[in-house]
Motif scaffolding. Structure first.
Motif: not given
Length: 198
Positions: A64-93
């Protein structure tokens, strides 16, 4: 009543310790002799947590489309502090959106899988249920604007060191991207698109 207590891994062997509570008596089943005697040692929790192997996570999401957001937030949280968390979030989304929009993952009872490996060269993949075409990066003429809805893999290719796909229309595809945590991704803007590897 029998319950799986825990799984311990020692080298290449895995041993299950099963606790059975029958009439107040606890028994252990499985494992080697040292584990049955309670002498098994692995080291500290910190040694295990910070081992040299990369950290890896796998999750499945409803298609479902709402689960895309959940996956994006999850991945960004894993990369917090790496300076690439937003890039990872975009890739996952982008990868998850493609799975939901263009494959059987977005149909009734569909799902998509996310796998993330945190390392200097991070691995990000989304697995779908197939049914659409083969994911490809559409070349864009120089100086042209990207059409809405036709830019996901182009964006991913600009943020990643390499991208690829494996699988089939029948069984599903896994689309993956390697993102370097050593650079900030700023020098990727304006570079030629990466092609999909198989």
């Amino acid at each position: 009543m029998t319950s799986l207590d825990k799984v311990m891994i020692h080298g290449r062997r895995a041993a299950r310790v099963i606790r059975a509570d029958i009439g107040g008596v606890r028994r252990r089943q499985g494992g080697n002799r040292k584990m049955r005697q309670g002498e098994w040692r692995q080291g500290s929790a910190a040694e295990w947590l910070w081992s040299p192997e990369p950290m890896r996570w796998r999750r499945t999401y409803s298609g479902r489309p709402d689960q895309v957001t959940a996956a994006r937030v999850f991945a960004a949280s894993l990369f917090a502090g790496t300076a690439r968390e937003e890039d990872v979030a975009v890739v996952v989304a982008e990868l998850a959106t493609n799975a939901v929009r263009h494959t059987r993952s977005g149909e009734y009872r569909g799902w998509f899988g996310l796998e993330v490996t945190l390392a200097e060269l991070a691995y990000i993949s989304v697995t779908d249920l197939g049914g659409g075409g083969v994911p490809t990066v559409c070349p864009q003429p120089a100086g042209s604007d990207l059409e809405c809805g036709k830019r996901g893999l182009v964006i991913v290719s600009k943020l990643a060191v390499s991208i690829g796909v494996h699988g089939s229309v029948r069984t599903g595809h896994t689309v993956w991207a390697d993102v370097s945590l050593l650079d900030t991704g700023e020098d990727k803007v304006g570079c030629e698109e990466n092609t999909l590897a198989s």
